[in-house]
Design a protein around this motif. Structure first.
Motif, PDB file in Angstrom:
ATOM      1  N   UNK A  98      44.146  26.775  45.753  1.00 46.47           N
ATOM      2  CA  UNK A  98      44.514  27.042  44.362  1.00 46.47           C
ATOM      3  C   UNK A  98      43.336  26.669  43.473  1.00 46.47           C
ATOM      4  N   UNK A  99      42.981  27.583  42.553  1.00 44.67           N
ATOM      5  CA  UNK A  99      41.899  27.313  41.608  1.00 44.67           C
ATOM      6  C   UNK A  99      42.326  27.751  40.206  1.00 44.67           C
ATOM      7  N   UNK A 100      41.815  27.063  39.159  1.00 38.74           N
ATOM      8  CA  UNK A 100      42.055  27.530  37.791  1.00 38.74           C
ATOM      9  C   UNK A 100      41.385  28.885  37.590  1.00 38.74           C
ATOM     10  N   UNK A 101      42.031  29.750  36.810  1.00 35.10           N
ATOM     11  CA  UNK A 101      41.489  31.084  36.588  1.00 35.10           C
ATOM     12  C   UNK A 101      41.884  31.551  35.193  1.00 35.10           C
ATOM     13  N   UNK A 102      40.901  32.000  34.417  1.00 34.72           N
ATOM     14  CA  UNK A 102      41.180  32.491  33.072  1.00 34.72           C
ATOM     15  C   UNK A 102      40.933  33.988  33.003  1.00 34.72           C
ATOM     16  N   UNK A 103      41.928  34.698  32.498  1.00 30.90           N
ATOM     17  CA  UNK A 103      41.809  36.134  32.265  1.00 30.90           C
ATOM     18  C   UNK A 103      41.537  36.309  30.781  1.00 30.90           C
ATOM     19  N   UNK A 104      40.323  36.774  30.445  1.00 29.64           N
ATOM     20  CA  UNK A 104      39.942  36.903  29.043  1.00 29.64           C
ATOM     21  C   UNK A 104      40.402  38.235  28.455  1.00 29.64           C
ATOM     22  N   UNK A 105      40.411  39.275  29.230  1.00 25.35           N
ATOM     23  CA  UNK A 105      40.895  40.578  28.805  1.00 25.35           C
ATOM     24  C   UNK A 105      41.988  40.991  29.782  1.00 25.35           C
ATOM     25  N   UNK A 106      42.846  41.889  29.356  1.00 26.59           N
ATOM     26  CA  UNK A 106      43.912  42.332  30.255  1.00 26.59           C
ATOM     27  C   UNK A 106      43.311  42.988  31.488  1.00 26.59           C
ATOM     28  N   UNK A 107      43.744  42.539  32.625  1.00 26.45           N
ATOM     29  CA  UNK A 107      43.322  43.123  33.879  1.00 26.45           C
ATOM     30  C   UNK A 107      42.221  42.350  34.576  1.00 26.45           C
ATOM     31  N   UNK A 108      42.276  42.367  35.900  1.00 26.27           N
ATOM     32  CA  UNK A 108      41.295  41.707  36.759  1.00 26.27           C
ATOM     33  C   UNK A 108      40.964  42.675  37.890  1.00 26.27           C
ATOM     34  N   UNK A 109      39.687  42.745  38.239  1.00 25.77           N
ATOM     35  CA  UNK A 109      39.290  43.562  39.375  1.00 25.77           C
ATOM     36  C   UNK A 109      39.053  42.650  40.573  1.00 25.77           C
TER      37      UNK A 109
END
Length: 85
Positions: free
Chosen positions: A5-16
């Motif tokens: 488990x790692x912290x993850x920030x989505x700045x814009x909608x969607x992740x590739x």
């Protein structure tokens, strides 16, 4: 099996999520998440299955939930990374 488990920030909608040969777009709202990464063995002669789960969490914490014999993590995990380009 391995679960990290790692912290993850989505700045814009969607992740590739991409590999050398393929890529997919995951439609996910911007926010702070715990990214749960699972490696699931798929038999001796087959490729492993990789699973990514995004859990919204304002205070994410990195941790190794399940370690297999192939990793030997340090007590303090390094939390610096650069985006792949």
């Amino acid at each position: 099996m391995r679960t990290i488990v790692v912290p993850f920030e989505v700045e814009e909608c969607g992740v590739e999520i991409a590999s050398i040969t393929d890529a997919i777009i995951v439609d996910i709202p911007s926010g702070i998440y715990e990214l749960v990464f699972n490696i699931i063995p798929n038999g001796k002669d087959k490729l492993d299955v990789y699973e990514f789960v995004f859990v919204q969490n304002d205070c994410p914490k990195s941790r190794i939930i399940l370690a297999d014999e192939l990793i030997n993590p340090p007590e303090i995990l390094l939390m610096q990374a650069e985006p792949a380009v």
